[in-house]
Design an enzyme around this catalytic site. Structure first.
Site, short mmCIF file in Angstrom:
data_model
loop_
_atom_site.label_atom_id
_atom_site.label_comp_id
_atom_site.label_asym_id
_atom_site.label_seq_id
_atom_site.Cartn_x
_atom_site.Cartn_y
_atom_site.Cartn_z
N ASN A 61 0.84 -1.19 0.00
CA ASN A 61 0.00 0.00 0.00
C ASN A 61 0.88 1.25 0.00
O ASN A 61 2.11 1.15 0.08
CB ASN A 61 -0.99 -0.01 1.17
CG ASN A 61 -0.32 0.03 2.54
OD1 ASN A 61 0.71 0.67 2.73
ND2 ASN A 61 -0.90 -0.68 3.50
N ARG A 62 0.27 2.40 -0.11
CA ARG A 62 1.04 3.64 -0.25
C ARG A 62 1.98 3.88 0.93
O ARG A 62 3.15 4.21 0.75
CB ARG A 62 0.08 4.82 -0.41
CG ARG A 62 0.77 6.18 -0.48
CD ARG A 62 -0.16 7.26 -0.97
NE ARG A 62 -1.46 7.21 -0.30
CZ ARG A 62 -2.55 7.83 -0.75
NH1 ARG A 62 -2.51 8.54 -1.86
NH2 ARG A 62 -3.68 7.75 -0.09
N GLU A 87 3.24 1.72 3.02
CA GLU A 87 4.33 0.74 3.01
C GLU A 87 5.37 1.07 1.95
O GLU A 87 6.58 0.94 2.19
CB GLU A 87 3.75 -0.65 2.77
CG GLU A 87 2.93 -1.19 3.92
CD GLU A 87 2.12 -2.41 3.57
OE1 GLU A 87 1.72 -3.15 4.49
OE2 GLU A 87 1.87 -2.65 2.36
N ASP A 98 -5.94 -7.39 0.36
CA ASP A 98 -6.09 -8.81 0.07
C ASP A 98 -6.93 -9.03 -1.18
O ASP A 98 -6.64 -9.93 -1.99
CB ASP A 98 -6.76 -9.53 1.25
CG ASP A 98 -5.91 -9.49 2.52
OD1 ASP A 98 -4.68 -9.41 2.42
OD2 ASP A 98 -6.50 -9.58 3.61
#
Length: 322
Positions: free
Chosen positions: A202-203, A205, A271
């Site tokens: 995700n952004r 991360e 997910d």
């Protein structure tokens, strides 16, 4: 490829999902006062729900989309582990690759929710890396599954399953067969997944992993390029919530904007993206088509409260409506 035909081609595909299995417990209640004992809300419990999270949620999304999933991971020899395995079996997952480890706690995330507002989360877990014997058992199961599964998904929640050795050898098994490997990694573990085909952070991360701390118009493309170089992968799909998906491939960069939704709950959306992209690739799509399919799937799941899945019928209808 036509996206509707691609969705139809996803039916019946088989995907291997290896990673951290999580028992997601939701305790629902109502709050009307503050405790006289401490400045905290008093919640009156009115209901409880147990759902499958982590790698199990990826598998649940795969099956909901009309495909099949071989699930590989660990649970503890406890009531939560047995409940988690029962839940996975109940939605149609192949549980033959789930290893029970005596003396280890099953990972459980317990959320207290009042009037749709999460008040507290309590985690019960052991995050120590699994031992060599457990690695060997999971690799043996994966080798058996590899010939029937078109794609491998590595679902990393940093709970000790995807050790450097297990990740490296699992990737090699599928890459030697010419099959894609998708990984949703935690930033600290990204070096373990060198050689995968695609990563889907995700952004937050992606920024954390690359050290980018100033948001500019090209920040996501820069982060994608840095991650692509670090992992040696073919593509990076950065999920960015209401900002959609930022896809970096060897051929270029594409920002796939999010579909409009009335409710926006991102729990489990990563997910769903991972599952949809895996199935699209198994059905013969390229990375851009896979990301577009995943973007439609994400729009459906964030329009539902809590952990949710997307059916093939819902996805087909959403794409057809465009």
């Amino acid at each position: 490829m036509n996206l509707l035909k691609l969705i139809e081609g996803m039916a019946g595909r088989r995907i291997a999902v290896l990673g951290d299995l999580i028992c997601d417990r939701f305790i629902y209640g109502e709050v009307s006062r503050i405790s006289p004992e401490a400045p905290v809300p008093v919640m009156r419990m009115v209901g409880e729900e147990v759902l499958t999270g982590g790698a199990a949620n990826v598998a649940h999304n795969i099956i909901a989309l009309g495909a099949k999933a071989d699930i590989l991971g660990i649970v503890g020899d406890d009531g939560n582990g047995r409940l988690l395995a029962e839940k996975i079996h109940g939605f149609g997952g192949n549980v033959g690759g789930i290893l029970t480890i005596a003396g280890r706690l099953t990972t459980v995330k317990t959320r207290m929710v009042a009037q749709t507002q999460q008040l507290l989360r309590v985690d019960s877990e052991v995050t120590d890396p699994i031992d060599t014997r457990a690695e060997d058992s999971l690799l043996a199961s994966l080798k058996l599954a590899a010939h029937d599964c078109g794609v491998l998904v590595l679902s990393d929640y940093d709970k000790g399953v995807l050790t450097p050795r297990l990740a490296k050898e699992a990737i090699a098994i599928f890459r030697e067969l010419g099959k894609p490997v998708i990984c949703d990694p935690k930033p600290a573990n990204i070096p373990h997944f060198h050689g995968v085909s695609l990563i889907t952070p995700n952004r937050q991360e992606a920024l954390l992993a690359t050290g980018i701390n100033r948001i500019e118009p090209d920040s996501m493309e820069k982060a994608g390029r840095l991650l692509q170089e670090a992992v040696g992968c073919e593509a990076v799909a950065i999920t960015a919530g209401a900002d959609g998906i930022h896809l970096v491939t060897k051929d270029g960069y594409e920002h796939i904007r999010a579909e409009p939704v009335e409710v926006y709950d991102v729990v489990g959306a990563g997910d769903t993206v991972c599952a949809a992209m895996a199935l699209a690739l198994a059905a013969g799509s390229d990375y851009v088509e896979a990301a577009r399919i995943a973007n439609f799937a994400a729009a459906i799941v964030v329009g539902k409260l809590g952990l949710a899945t997307v059916s093939a019928q819902e996805l087909h209808a959403r794409v057809n409506a465009k």
